[in-house]
Design a protein around this motif. Structure first.
Motif, PDB file in Angstrom:
ATOM      1  N   ALA A 155     -92.899 -66.388 -30.575  1.00 27.59           N
ATOM      2  CA  ALA A 155     -92.195 -66.816 -31.776  1.00 27.59           C
ATOM      3  C   ALA A 155     -91.898 -68.298 -31.639  1.00 27.59           C
ATOM      4  O   ALA A 155     -91.454 -68.757 -30.573  1.00 27.59           O
ATOM      5  CB  ALA A 155     -90.896 -66.024 -31.982  1.00 27.59           C
ATOM      6  N   ASP A 156     -92.161 -69.047 -32.695  1.00 32.06           N
ATOM      7  CA  ASP A 156     -91.941 -70.497 -32.685  1.00 32.06           C
ATOM      8  C   ASP A 156     -92.706 -71.188 -31.552  1.00 32.06           C
ATOM      9  O   ASP A 156     -92.231 -72.162 -30.956  1.00 32.06           O
ATOM     10  CB  ASP A 156     -90.449 -70.821 -32.575  1.00 32.06           C
ATOM     11  CG  ASP A 156     -89.652 -70.285 -33.739  1.00 32.06           C
ATOM     12  OD1 ASP A 156     -90.196 -70.287 -34.864  1.00 32.06           O
ATOM     13  OD2 ASP A 156     -88.505 -69.845 -33.537  1.00 32.06           O
ATOM     14  N   GLY A 164     -96.974 -62.162 -40.357  1.00 37.55           N
ATOM     15  CA  GLY A 164     -96.897 -63.472 -40.984  1.00 37.55           C
ATOM     16  C   GLY A 164     -95.979 -63.419 -42.193  1.00 37.55           C
ATOM     17  O   GLY A 164     -96.054 -62.479 -42.990  1.00 37.55           O
ATOM     18  N   TYR A 165     -95.109 -64.416 -42.343  1.00 36.77           N
ATOM     19  CA  TYR A 165     -94.146 -64.455 -43.449  1.00 36.77           C
ATOM     20  C   TYR A 165     -94.322 -65.761 -44.217  1.00 36.77           C
ATOM     21  O   TYR A 165     -94.311 -66.847 -43.628  1.00 36.77           O
ATOM     22  CB  TYR A 165     -92.718 -64.357 -42.921  1.00 36.77           C
ATOM     23  CG  TYR A 165     -92.445 -63.074 -42.157  1.00 36.77           C
ATOM     24  CD1 TYR A 165     -91.975 -61.938 -42.808  1.00 36.77           C
ATOM     25  CD2 TYR A 165     -92.689 -62.998 -40.785  1.00 36.77           C
ATOM     26  CE1 TYR A 165     -91.734 -60.763 -42.115  1.00 36.77           C
ATOM     27  CE2 TYR A 165     -92.448 -61.824 -40.088  1.00 36.77           C
ATOM     28  CZ  TYR A 165     -91.975 -60.715 -40.756  1.00 36.77           C
ATOM     29  OH  TYR A 165     -91.748 -59.540 -40.068  1.00 36.77           O
ATOM     30  N   GLN A 166     -94.483 -65.633 -45.524  1.00 34.39           N
ATOM     31  CA  GLN A 166     -94.676 -66.795 -46.385  1.00 34.39           C
ATOM     32  C   GLN A 166     -93.626 -66.787 -47.490  1.00 34.39           C
ATOM     33  O   GLN A 166     -93.353 -65.742 -48.095  1.00 34.39           O
ATOM     34  CB  GLN A 166     -96.076 -66.785 -47.002  1.00 34.39           C
ATOM     35  CG  GLN A 166     -97.196 -66.863 -45.976  1.00 34.39           C
ATOM     36  CD  GLN A 166     -98.564 -66.846 -46.612  1.00 34.39           C
ATOM     37  OE1 GLN A 166     -98.723 -66.442 -47.760  1.00 34.39           O
ATOM     38  NE2 GLN A 166     -99.567 -67.288 -45.873  1.00 34.39           N
ATOM     39  N   GLU A 225     -89.347 -72.294 -44.032  1.00 29.41           N
ATOM     40  CA  GLU A 225     -90.665 -72.535 -43.479  1.00 29.41           C
ATOM     41  C   GLU A 225     -91.377 -71.208 -43.244  1.00 29.41           C
ATOM     42  O   GLU A 225     -90.770 -70.223 -42.825  1.00 29.41           O
ATOM     43  CB  GLU A 225     -90.552 -73.298 -42.153  1.00 29.41           C
ATOM     44  CG  GLU A 225     -90.080 -74.735 -42.307  1.00 29.41           C
ATOM     45  CD  GLU A 225     -90.140 -75.492 -40.994  1.00 29.41           C
ATOM     46  OE1 GLU A 225     -90.631 -74.883 -39.997  1.00 29.41           O
ATOM     47  OE2 GLU A 225     -89.712 -76.642 -40.952  1.00 29.41           O
ATOM     48  N   ASN A 226     -92.671 -71.182 -43.531  1.00 31.86           N
ATOM     49  CA  ASN A 226     -93.470 -70.011 -43.201  1.00 31.86           C
ATOM     50  C   ASN A 226     -93.545 -69.866 -41.680  1.00 31.86           C
ATOM     51  O   ASN A 226     -93.499 -70.863 -40.949  1.00 31.86           O
ATOM     52  CB  ASN A 226     -94.876 -70.142 -43.770  1.00 31.86           C
ATOM     53  CG  ASN A 226     -94.871 -70.284 -45.280  1.00 31.86           C
ATOM     54  OD1 ASN A 226     -93.944 -69.855 -45.959  1.00 31.86           O
ATOM     55  ND2 ASN A 226     -95.919 -70.901 -45.811  1.00 31.86           N
ATOM     56  N   TYR A 227     -93.662 -68.640 -41.206  1.00 34.21           N
ATOM     57  CA  TYR A 227     -93.757 -68.454 -39.757  1.00 34.21           C
ATOM     58  C   TYR A 227     -94.549 -67.196 -39.434  1.00 34.21           C
ATOM     59  O   TYR A 227     -94.749 -66.322 -40.283  1.00 34.21           O
ATOM     60  CB  TYR A 227     -92.374 -68.405 -39.113  1.00 34.21           C
ATOM     61  CG  TYR A 227     -91.539 -67.200 -39.473  1.00 34.21           C
ATOM     62  CD1 TYR A 227     -91.521 -66.069 -38.662  1.00 34.21           C
ATOM     63  CD2 TYR A 227     -90.754 -67.193 -40.631  1.00 34.21           C
ATOM     64  CE1 TYR A 227     -90.750 -64.961 -38.977  1.00 34.21           C
ATOM     65  CE2 TYR A 227     -89.973 -66.093 -40.948  1.00 34.21           C
ATOM     66  CZ  TYR A 227     -89.970 -64.987 -40.121  1.00 34.21           C
ATOM     67  OH  TYR A 227     -89.210 -63.895 -40.446  1.00 34.21           O
ATOM     68  N   ASN A 228     -95.009 -67.125 -38.177  1.00 39.24           N
ATOM     69  CA  ASN A 228     -95.789 -65.994 -37.682  1.00 39.24           C
ATOM     70  C   ASN A 228     -95.214 -65.526 -36.356  1.00 39.24           C
ATOM     71  O   ASN A 228     -94.624 -66.322 -35.598  1.00 39.24           O
ATOM     72  CB  ASN A 228     -97.258 -66.384 -37.484  1.00 39.24           C
ATOM     73  CG  ASN A 228     -97.938 -66.774 -38.779  1.00 39.24           C
ATOM     74  OD1 ASN A 228     -98.408 -65.932 -39.524  1.00 39.24           O
ATOM     75  ND2 ASN A 228     -97.986 -68.076 -39.043  1.00 39.24           N
ATOM     76  N   THR A 229     -95.387 -64.254 -36.076  1.00 43.86           N
ATOM     77  CA  THR A 229     -95.018 -63.703 -34.778  1.00 43.86           C
ATOM     78  C   THR A 229     -96.210 -62.937 -34.215  1.00 43.86           C
ATOM     79  O   THR A 229     -97.020 -62.389 -34.965  1.00 43.86           O
ATOM     80  CB  THR A 229     -93.797 -62.771 -34.876  1.00 43.86           C
ATOM     81  OG1 THR A 229     -94.127 -61.645 -35.697  1.00 43.86           O
ATOM     82  CG2 THR A 229     -92.596 -63.501 -35.468  1.00 43.86           C
TER      83      THR A 229
END
Length: 413
Positions: A65-66, A385-387, A395-399
């Protein structure tokens, strides 16, 4: 709404019955697996009065994450399950999570750790009634699956509170078709345990508990062509609070081939008061970062929220003792199309309609070393994935997560 729920309650509860209960897959696949008592103690099982299972899943996980990776061993599931029947009519079932708090909830007096505690009565092959704490009959195959077998739920199911006190009346006009009327509590705790007292909706009306916080679900489970095609459909509503109700639809359909199975679930929820609290959590993040100096940020519960989920899962037994599982999820969260949000003296306009989209993609290679045991070793990848709409300010992010572990539904007796 109140009349509908009270009428449905009367139809179910007036039969004064209880049952073994559980949705079709919630207990897992009992199959013809041999028990430890049979294999080790050489005890021959001649009755179905008592069955004991331990649902256990653990893995070594590497999570990202991040841009940062971390690792740990983790117990994913540890559930004790006891069930049985006496004669042709009386049945019972208990399923309890051993790695969850045992504190009793304020409304039901059941602990969150207790998934199911039901006893029941089968009148005949067509009619059955269930009562106690049960899993709601919403339908859908992801919802129905034993949690031990789930690497990652969709947001819709993950955020639901679906183990609730209530009753269910089941009718099977023919063996391949089942219809269920299910009435239960809307929440396991009291209203202000679920929605903090003094919390305000986005329209700034003070929330008030409903006099009859109940839910009503109608469920159809069908099987066609000798089990080649299955359906699990459900519709229902919650009486959430005064002037607020929620409606849900679950539509699940499954294809069963000898070495390949696939299901597709559609799930939709239209909530007068945010039940899943995904949107409310996002809105709270806005207030936490934009509130004016000197003001205290209070809990915010959004109104008129909608969520939709599309889930596809496939299993392919490509070789003896091996299974390949692939799963995809597409989900949206939407707020009212026109909304004036304000906080104290601060007002702002933010996104309307669908503001959040999430994607899930999961793959797992599973090996079953013992054919007479529900035991598998797996290597899995879970990606999310979150948009967000740009003007929402997130901010969009992915894990990403990689797991190496095992699942074992231990049939102890």
């Amino acid at each position: 709404m109140r009349k509908l729920l009270l009428t449905a309650s009367a139809l179910v509860i007036s039969a004064v019955a209880f049952a073994q209960g559980g949705n079709h897959g919630q207990g897992g696949c009992d199959g013809n697996y041999s028990s430890l008592a049979e294999r080790i103690l050489k005890l021959e099982k001649k009755t179905d009065n008592f069955n004991l299972f331990l649902n256990y899943s653990t893995s070594f996980q590497m999570s990202e994450a991040d841009g940062e990776w971390s690792s740990a061993f983790r117990a994913k599931q540890l559930r004790l399950e006891i069930k049985g029947s006496f004669g042709d009519h009386l049945t019972y079932r208990l399923r309890h999570r051993l790695n969850r708090s045992n504190a009793a909830m304020s409304a039901e007096n059941f602990a969150k750790a207790t998934d199911i505690m039901m006893v029941g009565w089968k009148f005949n092959d067509k009619w059955e009634i269930q009562g106690g704490k049960l899993c709601q009959y919403w339908g859908g195959f992801e919802f129905d699956e034993n949690p031990m077998y789930i690497y990652q739920y969709s947001d819709m199911v993950d955020y639901m509170d679906n183990f609730l006190g209530g009753a269910a009346l089941l009718w099977r006009p023919i063996p391949s078709q089942e219809f269920v009327l299910n009435v239960s509590n809307a929440y396991s705790g009291k209203f202000f345990d679920e929605y903090e007292e003094g919390g305000l909706g986005a329209d700034w009306k003070k929330l008030q508990p409903a006099n009859h916080p109940l839910s009503a679900v109608f469920n159809w489970n069908g099987s066609f062509a000798g089990g080649l095609i299955e359906t699990r459909w459900g519709v229902g509503m919650y009486n959430q609070a005064k002037d607020y109700t929620a409606k849900m639809v679950f539509l699940g359909q499954k294809l069963n081939l000898p070495k390949f199975q696939v299901y597709f679930d559609y799930m939709g929820s239209w909530e007068g008061l945010d039940r899943l609290k995904i949107a409310s959590g996002d809105l709270q993040r806005i207030f936490a970062t934009t509130s004016l100096s000197g003001y205290t940020v209070v809990p915010v519960y959004e109104t008129n929220v909608s969520y939709q989920s599309f889930v596809v899962k496939a299993n392919w037994q490509f070789a003896p003792k091996w299974n390949l599982m692939l799963k995809g999820m597409y989900e949206t969260a939407a707020l009212p199309k026109t909304k004036d949000w304000g906080y104290n003296d601060y007002h702002f306009d933010e996104p309307v309609g669908i503001y959040r989209t999430s994607l899930g993609y999961i793959g797992s290679l599973e090996y079953y070393p013992e054919p007479d045991q529900d035991f598998r070793v797996f290597l899995a990848y879970i990606g999310r994935g979150y948009q967000f709409e740009e003007h929402f300010g997130f901010e969009n992010y992915n894990t990403n997560r990689i797991e190496l572990g095992l699942m074992y539904r231990i049939k102890a007796y």
